[in-house]
Design a protein around this motif. Structure first.
Motif, PDB file in Angstrom:
ATOM      1  N   LEU A 165       0.853  -1.185   0.000  1.00 48.21           N
ATOM      2  CA  LEU A 165       0.000   0.000   0.000  1.00 48.21           C
ATOM      3  C   LEU A 165       0.888   1.233   0.000  1.00 48.21           C
ATOM      4  O   LEU A 165       1.839   1.314   0.770  1.00 48.21           O
ATOM      5  CB  LEU A 165      -0.854   0.056   1.272  1.00 48.21           C
TER       6      LEU A 165
ATOM      7  N   MET B 279      -8.423   7.658   1.547  1.00 50.76           N
ATOM      8  CA  MET B 279      -9.713   7.327   2.169  1.00 50.76           C
ATOM      9  C   MET B 279      -9.501   6.547   3.472  1.00 50.76           C
ATOM     10  O   MET B 279      -8.484   5.881   3.642  1.00 50.76           O
ATOM     11  CB  MET B 279     -10.562   6.505   1.212  1.00 50.76           C
ATOM     12  N   PRO B 280     -10.471   6.639   4.391  1.00 49.63           N
ATOM     13  CA  PRO B 280     -10.326   5.926   5.665  1.00 49.63           C
ATOM     14  C   PRO B 280     -10.234   4.421   5.440  1.00 49.63           C
ATOM     15  O   PRO B 280     -11.058   3.859   4.729  1.00 49.63           O
ATOM     16  CB  PRO B 280     -11.601   6.267   6.432  1.00 49.63           C
ATOM     17  N   LEU B 281      -9.229   3.831   6.047  1.00 49.18           N
ATOM     18  CA  LEU B 281      -9.000   2.405   5.801  1.00 49.18           C
ATOM     19  C   LEU B 281      -8.273   1.793   6.994  1.00 49.18           C
ATOM     20  O   LEU B 281      -7.450   2.442   7.630  1.00 49.18           O
ATOM     21  CB  LEU B 281      -8.151   2.244   4.536  1.00 49.18           C
ATOM     22  N   VAL B 282      -8.627   0.559   7.286  1.00 49.16           N
ATOM     23  CA  VAL B 282      -7.875  -0.187   8.292  1.00 49.16           C
ATOM     24  C   VAL B 282      -7.399  -1.469   7.638  1.00 49.16           C
ATOM     25  O   VAL B 282      -8.185  -2.153   6.993  1.00 49.16           O
ATOM     26  CB  VAL B 282      -8.747  -0.522   9.523  1.00 49.16           C
ATOM     27  N   ALA B 283      -6.119  -1.766   7.765  1.00 50.11           N
ATOM     28  CA  ALA B 283      -5.614  -2.994   7.167  1.00 50.11           C
ATOM     29  C   ALA B 283      -4.542  -3.608   8.049  1.00 50.11           C
ATOM     30  O   ALA B 283      -3.707  -2.892   8.605  1.00 50.11           O
ATOM     31  CB  ALA B 283      -5.036  -2.703   5.787  1.00 50.11           C
TER      32      ALA B 283
ATOM     33  N   PHE C 275      -1.277  -3.314  12.590  1.00 51.16           N
ATOM     34  CA  PHE C 275      -2.086  -2.849  11.468  1.00 51.16           C
ATOM     35  C   PHE C 275      -1.971  -1.344  11.303  1.00 51.16           C
ATOM     36  O   PHE C 275      -1.391  -0.647  12.122  1.00 51.16           O
ATOM     37  CB  PHE C 275      -3.547  -3.263  11.643  1.00 51.16           C
TER      38      PHE C 275
ATOM     39  N   GLN D 131      -4.036   2.242  10.485  1.00 48.67           N
ATOM     40  CA  GLN D 131      -5.328   2.914  10.478  1.00 48.67           C
ATOM     41  C   GLN D 131      -5.140   4.222   9.716  1.00 48.67           C
ATOM     42  O   GLN D 131      -4.374   5.088  10.126  1.00 48.67           O
ATOM     43  CB  GLN D 131      -5.784   3.179  11.920  1.00 48.67           C
ATOM     44  N   ILE D 132      -5.825   4.329   8.610  1.00 49.04           N
ATOM     45  CA  ILE D 132      -5.637   5.503   7.759  1.00 49.04           C
ATOM     46  C   ILE D 132      -6.870   6.398   7.831  1.00 49.04           C
ATOM     47  O   ILE D 132      -8.008   5.928   7.694  1.00 49.04           O
ATOM     48  CB  ILE D 132      -5.405   5.087   6.289  1.00 49.04           C
ATOM     49  N   HIS D 133      -6.607   7.646   8.081  1.00 52.45           N
ATOM     50  CA  HIS D 133      -7.629   8.657   8.136  1.00 52.45           C
ATOM     51  C   HIS D 133      -7.126   9.739   7.181  1.00 52.45           C
ATOM     52  O   HIS D 133      -5.919   9.918   7.040  1.00 52.45           O
ATOM     53  CB  HIS D 133      -7.724   9.175   9.578  1.00 52.45           C
TER      54      HIS D 133
ATOM     55  N   HIS E 292      -4.737  11.867   9.225  1.00 53.74           N
ATOM     56  CA  HIS E 292      -3.641  11.262   9.979  1.00 53.74           C
ATOM     57  C   HIS E 292      -3.588   9.752   9.795  1.00 53.74           C
ATOM     58  O   HIS E 292      -4.607   9.127   9.505  1.00 53.74           O
ATOM     59  CB  HIS E 292      -3.736  11.610  11.466  1.00 53.74           C
TER      60      HIS E 292
ATOM     61  N   THR F  51      -2.081   6.130  11.529  1.00 52.61           N
ATOM     62  CA  THR F  51      -1.498   5.521  12.710  1.00 52.61           C
ATOM     63  C   THR F  51      -1.114   4.086  12.396  1.00 52.61           C
ATOM     64  O   THR F  51      -1.919   3.346  11.835  1.00 52.61           O
ATOM     65  CB  THR F  51      -2.507   5.498  13.878  1.00 52.61           C
TER      66      THR F  51
ATOM     67  N   LEU G 262      -0.145   0.751  14.306  1.00 50.01           N
ATOM     68  CA  LEU G 262      -0.137   0.142  15.634  1.00 50.01           C
ATOM     69  C   LEU G 262       0.521  -1.221  15.521  1.00 50.01           C
ATOM     70  O   LEU G 262       0.131  -2.018  14.684  1.00 50.01           O
ATOM     71  CB  LEU G 262      -1.563  -0.056  16.114  1.00 50.01           C
TER      72      LEU G 262
END
Lengths: 136, 287
Positions: free
Chosen positions: A32, A39-43, A67, A69-71, A74, A76, A78
């Motif tokens: 990625l 766009m907001p995404l968690v992977a 994983f 966390q995309i906002h 911002h 993050t 983790l």
């Protein structure tokens, strides 16, 4: 160039915090590349190297799973553990790699121990890859 | 009545004990401070984790299926017991161990029905004395232990659940409330039941590849994170408990010393009086 605020958080505190132009990670589904206003995404992430393109330099980080966390504003990451390129102890990583390889040879696949050893190998490889990044 | 010399010796030994307990109190106070700081930096991580897990839970309205979220028939129960490596911490170790032991006696007929994970030497010794098998133990954790130090324990506990070796997992430890108050807590860690969902989620996240896959990675991390958090919490409580216990014994020692000094003084007075009357008696006999 626009940037996005990026944080890498682990149980031992924040490893990295800063503005990045682009973030390159390897998610379980593939690579990625994240630019600002994504766009907001968690992977979930693989155990691998993460590349952060900052304004003045490129920061490599070994991230051990976890994983992202995309906002749009911002990002993050983790993870249970993460190391900046500068903090990696190469001899130790090499030793860990050899140990994990030795263990893998003796274990049967499919068991809990096997998975643990496999992950250890991946970690050691990620660390080595990160440590060697950017050096031509 | 004890002799003057006995009393004097007793005072001396109590003074030495007081010195030690006083030092231990101060050491614990300093360590407590650090443990609290440590726990604080860690909350950044759990808060984030909880946010993401809560976000997924809220987005799916409870329709998510994951073994870690589902209750299954209990054949085997796991207990994670957190104690200290050292004693001299008041009721800190004892309250936890007594509670767990009572629980095991009450709930289980045979040793096939439970597994015990122990942190701390005191706990390990306790179960060994009672012939209870300890599945995994972690002792001699460094003062500022890192996630890596407890990872094998956390991973084993969570892994055994995932592999259906245990069907539920309880965590028993002392929760740090304040420097003078620690609370015995017994929480059901797995299956995860009370993930708080924050309603004020302004953005809906996409999950890649899907929410179930994300959860599969996230939940073990979350559970392990909770264990680490509990360990940090327990460590802070340990120092607080030790600090209080040591303060109490310092106070007790002071009280004892005061009492002994009083009786030492009266004994000395009595000896002087006796000597005087002997001299006076002897002088009058000569006249």
């Amino acid at each position: 160039m626009s940037t996005v605020h990026t944080e890498i958080v682990t149980p031992n505190g924040k490893i990295f915090e800063g503005e990045a132009q682009m973030i390159n990670v390897r998610a379980t589904t593939g690579e990625l590349g994240i630019l600002p206003r994504h766009m907001p995404l968690v992977a979930p992430l693989e155990i691998d190297r993460v590349r952060l393109d900052l304004d003045d330099r490129t920061q490599y980080v070994a991230v051990h799973g976890g994983f992202i966390q995309i906002h749009p504003e911002h990002v993050t990451i983790l993870s249970e553990s993460a190391e900046l390129k500068e903090d990696i102890d190469v001899p130790r990583a090499e030793k860990a790699k050899a140990e994990a390889e030795g263990k893998l040879g003796k274990l049967e696949s499919g068991t809990l121990d096997y998975e643990t050893a496999k992950n250890e190998l991946k970690r050691a490889e990620a660390r080595l890859k990160t440590a060697k990044s950017g050096i031509e | 009545m004890p002799s003057m010399r006995d009393i004097k010796e007793s005072i001396g030994s109590k003074k030495k004990t007081r010195q030690i307990t006083k030092a231990m109190e101060m050491v614990s106070a300093a360590k407590l401070n650090r443990a609290q700081m440590h726990a604080k930096t860690y909350t950044a991580y759990t808060d984030k984790l909880r946010e993401v897990v809560g976000g997924i839970a809220a987005g799916n309205n409870g329709s998510i299926k994951h073994p870690m979220l589902q209750t299954r028939p209990v054949k085997k129960t796991g207990y994670l017991v957190i104690t200290a490596d050292m004693g001299l911490a008041g009721a800190y170790n004892n309250s936890v161990l007594k509670y767990v032991y009572g629980l095991i006696q009450e709930r289980h007929q045979s040793s096939d029905e439970y597994k015990v994970f122990v942190v701390g030497k005191v706990g390990v010794k306790f179960f060994k004395n009672r012939n209870i098998d300890v599945t995994h133990q972690a002792t001699d954790l460094p003062e500022r232990f890192k996630f890596d130090d407890v990872k094998s324990l956390a991973r084993e506990a969570v892994g055994l659940y995932a592999y259906e070796e245990i069907d539920e997992l309880y965590m028993v430890y002392n929760h740090f409330v304040s420097a003078i108050n620690q609370q015995l807590t017994d929480t059901k860690l797995l299956p995860l039941s009370d993930i708080e969902t924050h309603e004020e989620h302004s953005v809906t996240y996409e999950y890649e590849p899907d929410s179930e896959e994300v959860l599969k990675n996230l939940l073990p991390l979350y559970a392990e994170g909770l264990i680490y958090g509990a360990l940090l919490d327990a460590r802070a409580a340990e120092h607080a408990a030790r600090m209080t216990a040591m303060r109490n014994s310092t106070d007790n020692a002071t009280e004892l010393i005061d009492k002994l000094t009083l009786s030492f003084n009266s004994a000395r007075q009595a000896a002087i009086t006796q000597e005087l009357s002997e001299i006076v008696g002897g002088a009058s006999a000569l006249e």
